[in-house]
Design a protein around this motif. Structure first.
Motif, PDB file in Angstrom:
ATOM      1  N   LYS A 101       1.684 -13.441  19.896  1.00 59.79           N
ATOM      2  CA  LYS A 101       2.208 -14.682  19.316  1.00 59.79           C
ATOM      3  C   LYS A 101       1.550 -15.933  19.881  1.00 59.79           C
ATOM      4  N   CYS A 102       1.558 -16.085  21.225  1.00 60.33           N
ATOM      5  CA  CYS A 102       1.078 -17.349  21.798  1.00 60.33           C
ATOM      6  C   CYS A 102      -0.290 -17.200  22.464  1.00 60.33           C
ATOM      7  N   ARG A 110       2.539  -6.070  24.055  1.00 56.97           N
ATOM      8  CA  ARG A 110       2.113  -6.851  22.888  1.00 56.97           C
ATOM      9  C   ARG A 110       2.547  -8.305  22.968  1.00 56.97           C
ATOM     10  N   LEU A 111       3.658  -8.579  23.656  1.00 50.39           N
ATOM     11  CA  LEU A 111       4.157  -9.950  23.735  1.00 50.39           C
ATOM     12  C   LEU A 111       4.457 -10.329  25.184  1.00 50.39           C
ATOM     13  N   CYS A 112       4.336 -11.627  25.492  1.00 46.00           N
ATOM     14  CA  CYS A 112       4.758 -12.116  26.802  1.00 46.00           C
ATOM     15  C   CYS A 112       6.296 -12.144  26.820  1.00 46.00           C
ATOM     16  N   PRO A 113       6.919 -12.158  28.007  1.00 46.44           N
ATOM     17  CA  PRO A 113       8.391 -12.133  28.066  1.00 46.44           C
ATOM     18  C   PRO A 113       9.030 -13.285  27.292  1.00 46.44           C
ATOM     19  N   GLU A 114       8.412 -14.457  27.325  1.00 40.93           N
ATOM     20  CA  GLU A 114       8.987 -15.614  26.657  1.00 40.93           C
ATOM     21  C   GLU A 114       9.052 -15.426  25.140  1.00 40.93           C
ATOM     22  N   CYS A 115       7.951 -14.982  24.546  1.00 41.69           N
ATOM     23  CA  CYS A 115       7.957 -14.753  23.100  1.00 41.69           C
ATOM     24  C   CYS A 115       8.919 -13.618  22.745  1.00 41.69           C
ATOM     25  N   ALA A 116       9.006 -12.607  23.602  1.00 42.55           N
ATOM     26  CA  ALA A 116       9.878 -11.463  23.315  1.00 42.55           C
ATOM     27  C   ALA A 116      11.337 -11.890  23.237  1.00 42.55           C
ATOM     28  N   THR A 117      11.755 -12.832  24.113  1.00 38.90           N
ATOM     29  CA  THR A 117      13.157 -13.256  24.093  1.00 38.90           C
ATOM     30  C   THR A 117      13.474 -14.078  22.851  1.00 38.90           C
ATOM     31  N   LYS A 118      12.436 -14.672  22.250  1.00 39.37           N
ATOM     32  CA  LYS A 118      12.662 -15.493  21.057  1.00 39.37           C
ATOM     33  C   LYS A 118      12.718 -14.667  19.775  1.00 39.37           C
ATOM     34  N   ALA A 122      15.619  -8.935  13.375  1.00 37.29           N
ATOM     35  CA  ALA A 122      14.865  -8.673  12.151  1.00 37.29           C
ATOM     36  C   ALA A 122      13.365  -8.655  12.429  1.00 37.29           C
ATOM     37  N   MET A 123      12.922  -9.604  13.272  1.00 36.81           N
ATOM     38  CA  MET A 123      11.505  -9.659  13.635  1.00 36.81           C
ATOM     39  C   MET A 123      11.084  -8.411  14.407  1.00 36.81           C
ATOM     40  N   ARG A 124      11.959  -7.979  15.317  1.00 36.44           N
ATOM     41  CA  ARG A 124      11.655  -6.779  16.094  1.00 36.44           C
ATOM     42  C   ARG A 124      11.419  -5.586  15.184  1.00 36.44           C
ATOM     43  N   ILE A 125      12.269  -5.466  14.179  1.00 37.20           N
ATOM     44  CA  ILE A 125      12.138  -4.339  13.252  1.00 37.20           C
ATOM     45  C   ILE A 125      10.854  -4.483  12.448  1.00 37.20           C
ATOM     46  N   GLU A 126      10.609  -5.696  11.968  1.00 40.39           N
ATOM     47  CA  GLU A 126       9.415  -5.932  11.158  1.00 40.39           C
ATOM     48  C   GLU A 126       8.131  -5.638  11.936  1.00 40.39           C
ATOM     49  N   MET A 127       8.119  -6.022  13.213  1.00 37.53           N
ATOM     50  CA  MET A 127       6.928  -5.803  14.042  1.00 37.53           C
ATOM     51  C   MET A 127       6.901  -4.416  14.667  1.00 37.53           C
ATOM     52  N   ASN A 128       7.969  -3.646  14.468  1.00 38.80           N
ATOM     53  CA  ASN A 128       8.086  -2.337  15.096  1.00 38.80           C
ATOM     54  C   ASN A 128       7.953  -2.492  16.617  1.00 38.80           C
ATOM     55  N   ILE A 134       6.886  -5.404  26.122  1.00 39.48           N
ATOM     56  CA  ILE A 134       6.856  -6.729  26.747  1.00 39.48           C
ATOM     57  C   ILE A 134       5.920  -6.651  27.948  1.00 39.48           C
ATOM     58  N   GLY A 135       4.937  -7.532  28.012  1.00 37.57           N
ATOM     59  CA  GLY A 135       3.952  -7.465  29.088  1.00 37.57           C
ATOM     60  C   GLY A 135       4.151  -8.562  30.110  1.00 37.57           C
ATOM     61  N   PRO A 136       4.042  -8.220  31.420  1.00 35.81           N
ATOM     62  CA  PRO A 136       4.126  -9.264  32.435  1.00 35.81           C
ATOM     63  C   PRO A 136       2.901 -10.186  32.389  1.00 35.81           C
ATOM     64  N   VAL A 137       3.119 -11.440  32.690  1.00 33.64           N
ATOM     65  CA  VAL A 137       2.035 -12.416  32.753  1.00 33.64           C
ATOM     66  C   VAL A 137       1.434 -12.349  34.162  1.00 33.64           C
ATOM     67  N   PRO A 138       0.114 -12.314  34.289  1.00 29.29           N
ATOM     68  CA  PRO A 138      -0.480 -12.253  35.643  1.00 29.29           C
ATOM     69  C   PRO A 138      -0.129 -13.486  36.462  1.00 29.29           C
ATOM     70  N   LYS A 139       0.102 -13.287  37.774  1.00 27.63           N
ATOM     71  CA  LYS A 139       0.475 -14.412  38.645  1.00 27.63           C
ATOM     72  C   LYS A 139      -0.728 -15.289  38.938  1.00 27.63           C
ATOM     73  N   VAL A 140      -1.851 -14.655  39.184  1.00 28.67           N
ATOM     74  CA  VAL A 140      -3.060 -15.407  39.490  1.00 28.67           C
ATOM     75  C   VAL A 140      -4.091 -15.079  38.432  1.00 28.67           C
ATOM     76  N   ILE A 141      -4.657 -16.084  37.838  1.00 31.66           N
ATOM     77  CA  ILE A 141      -5.712 -15.819  36.866  1.00 31.66           C
ATOM     78  C   ILE A 141      -7.058 -16.086  37.503  1.00 31.66           C
ATOM     79  N   ILE A 142      -7.764 -14.996  37.746  1.00 31.69           N
ATOM     80  CA  ILE A 142      -9.127 -15.122  38.260  1.00 31.69           C
ATOM     81  C   ILE A 142     -10.014 -15.223  37.026  1.00 31.69           C
ATOM     82  N   GLY A 143     -11.262 -15.416  37.194  1.00 31.28           N
ATOM     83  CA  GLY A 143     -12.073 -15.522  35.995  1.00 31.28           C
ATOM     84  C   GLY A 143     -12.455 -16.965  35.785  1.00 31.28           C
ATOM     85  N   LYS A 144     -11.667 -17.886  36.375  1.00 30.37           N
ATOM     86  CA  LYS A 144     -12.146 -19.250  36.560  1.00 30.37           C
ATOM     87  C   LYS A 144     -13.121 -19.129  37.738  1.00 30.37           C
TER      88      LYS A 144
END
Ligand SMILES: [Zn+2]
Ligand SMILES: [Zn+2]
Length: 152
Positions: A101-102, A110-118, A122-128, A134-144
């Motif tokens: 989503k975001c 497939r979704l971050c926790p924030e989008c999942a709570t929203k 009906a959407m859950r069923i539609e998206m199966n 629900i995937g955890p967001v990494p605490k530290v983003i390396i790659g910068k």
């Protein structure tokens, strides 16, 4: 022994429903949870999954492509393990997958926790969609670039 085996089969027949395996198109008795694999494909899937998991534990962070080349497990299968939340990208990886989503980085699912709570029911069923995805967001983003020097 014989008795308990029979009891299990009977239970499956009562609770389960007939499905077509998404992999091999064989008709099988679905137990009501998880993805639509027949027992044979499920076994193969579990063997592949073990190979992938062992490779990552043994070798640390690797891209899906590298894992696929080293284990012989199909690239799409590995992506699917991530989407299903069975496999998680370790903290500190330069590569993550994106929330559907975001598009924020997430370590699995497939979704971050924030989008999942929203999501509405009906959407859950539609998206199966289920909570395993629900995937955890990494605490530290390396790659910068600024973090790369510290890594080695
Ligand atoms: Zn199958
Ligand atoms: Zn999101």
């Amino acid at each position: 022994m014989e008795y308990s085996k029979k009891a299990n089969v009977a239970k499956q027949n009562n609770d389960g429903e007939t499905k077509v395996c998404v992999k091999c198109k064989r008709i099988f008795n679905y137990s009501g949870y998880g993805h639509f694999y027949c027992p044979l494909c499920k076994k193969r899937d579990e063997e592949d999954f073990t190979k992938v998991k062992d490779y990552i534990y043994g070798n640390g962070v690797a891209s899906s492509l590298e894992v696929s080349e080293m284990t012989g497990v199909n690239y799409n299968t590995i992506q699917q393990y991530l989407r299903e939340g069975r496999l998680e990208i370790p903290e500190g990886s330069p590569i993550f997958i994106k929330c559907e989503k975001c598009a924020i980085d997430i370590r699995s699912g497939r979704l971050c926790p924030e989008c999942a709570t929203k999501l509405s029911n009906a959407m859950r069923i539609e998206m199966n969609f289920d909570d395993e995805e629900i995937g955890p967001v990494p605490k530290v983003i390396i790659g910068k670039m600024r973090f790369l020097g510290k890594e080695k």
